[in-house]
Design a protein around this motif. Structure first.
Motif, short mmCIF file in Angstrom:
data_model
loop_
_atom_site.label_atom_id
_atom_site.label_comp_id
_atom_site.label_asym_id
_atom_site.label_seq_id
_atom_site.Cartn_x
_atom_site.Cartn_y
_atom_site.Cartn_z
N GLU A 63 4.89 1.48 -4.97
CA GLU A 63 4.86 2.58 -4.13
C GLU A 63 6.06 3.52 -4.79
N GLY A 64 5.58 5.11 -4.88
CA GLY A 64 6.73 5.89 -5.40
C GLY A 64 7.11 5.84 -6.74
N ARG A 117 -6.90 0.83 -9.51
CA ARG A 117 -6.94 0.64 -7.96
C ARG A 117 -5.63 1.21 -7.40
N THR A 118 -5.93 1.92 -6.39
CA THR A 118 -4.92 2.43 -5.54
C THR A 118 -4.96 1.88 -4.26
N HIS A 119 -3.96 1.77 -3.43
CA HIS A 119 -4.11 1.54 -1.99
C HIS A 119 -2.92 1.68 -1.19
N ALA A 120 -2.93 1.83 0.17
CA ALA A 120 -1.91 2.22 1.18
C ALA A 120 -0.95 1.04 1.04
N PRO A 121 0.44 1.32 1.08
CA PRO A 121 1.60 0.33 0.76
C PRO A 121 1.03 -0.95 1.54
N ASP A 122 0.88 -1.12 2.73
CA ASP A 122 0.63 -2.52 3.44
C ASP A 122 -0.55 -3.20 2.85
#
Length: 219
Positions: free
Chosen positions: A191-192, A209-214
């Motif tokens: 992240e970031g 692939r991208t995803h939410a941090p959790d």
């Protein structure tokens, strides 16, 4: 076993780093990209099936995602040549095999428990692609926590909003922060991480692939 298990750091594995290790099943080898535990673990790997090899029938409690990279991968009477994307939800089962041999990219145990959709997409089919600025995209899966696609690019790409992301170079070459990466290179960005990503001189095709941090830490 833990391989590239620190999700706060960028991870890179190039073809020069590939080290094949035997799986519990004869004729099937794995190149571990990331792993978070023992044999039953959340993991990302490249898996190589020798001709006439198979795994016995088994379940995937946390789901399984496959992109066929070479050869023909089979499940019972269904046969998937290179370019097919398979996504099987938590609780699904199969008996994978390959008559002539295959190489596949595999992600295990990273899906939400609520996911129920089974996906089978032939990315060789032009109807699954749409033109975008600087290339074309084939959406493989998308929900509120995760987006998976294949991307053909001839310019630059930005990771969306600094979200955690994962790339596999499928064809061509990629330049990341001034360093060149050939087909077969895998990268994971925390992240970031605002990496500067650009296609090589002949372009590049990526799994992304991208995803939410959790979501990336789900087991």
């Amino acid at each position: 076993m833990y391989v590239n298990a620190d999700l706060s750091r960028r991870a890179v594995v190039t073809p020069d780093d590939h080290h094949w290790v035997a799986s519990p099943q004869p004729g099937v080898e794995r190149m571990m990209l990331e792993r978070f535990g023992a044999e039953q673990a959340r993991a990302t790997s490249i898996v190589r099936y020798a001709p006439a090899s198979h795994f016995p029938l088994h379940r995937h409690p946390g789901g399984e995602e496959i992109l066929v990279l070479a050869g023909v991968f089979s499940e019972a009477s269904a046969h998937y040549p290179a370019g097919w994307y398979l996504r099987s939800p938590p609780g699904s089962s199969h008996r994978p095999s390959s008559v002539g041999g295959a190489v596949i990219f595999v992600k295990l145990r990273h899906m939400k428990a609520s996911e129920q959709e089974s996906v089978r997409i032939d990315t060789n089919h032009a109807a699954h692609w749409r033109e975008i600025a600087g290339g074309a995209i084939c959406t493989l899966y998308s929900d509120d926590a995760e987006r998976v696609a294949m991307l053909r690019m001839n310019g630059r790409v930005s990771l969306p909003y600094g979200r955690p992301a994962e790339l596999l170079v499928l064809d061509g070459a990629l330049r990341v922060d001034g360093h060149d990466y050939a087909a077969g290179s895998w990268m994971r960005f925390p992240e970031g991480d605002h990496a500067e990503i650009q296609a090589g001189a002949t372009g590049a095709t990526l799994y992304i692939r991208t995803h939410a941090p959790d979501a990336g830490a789900a087991a």
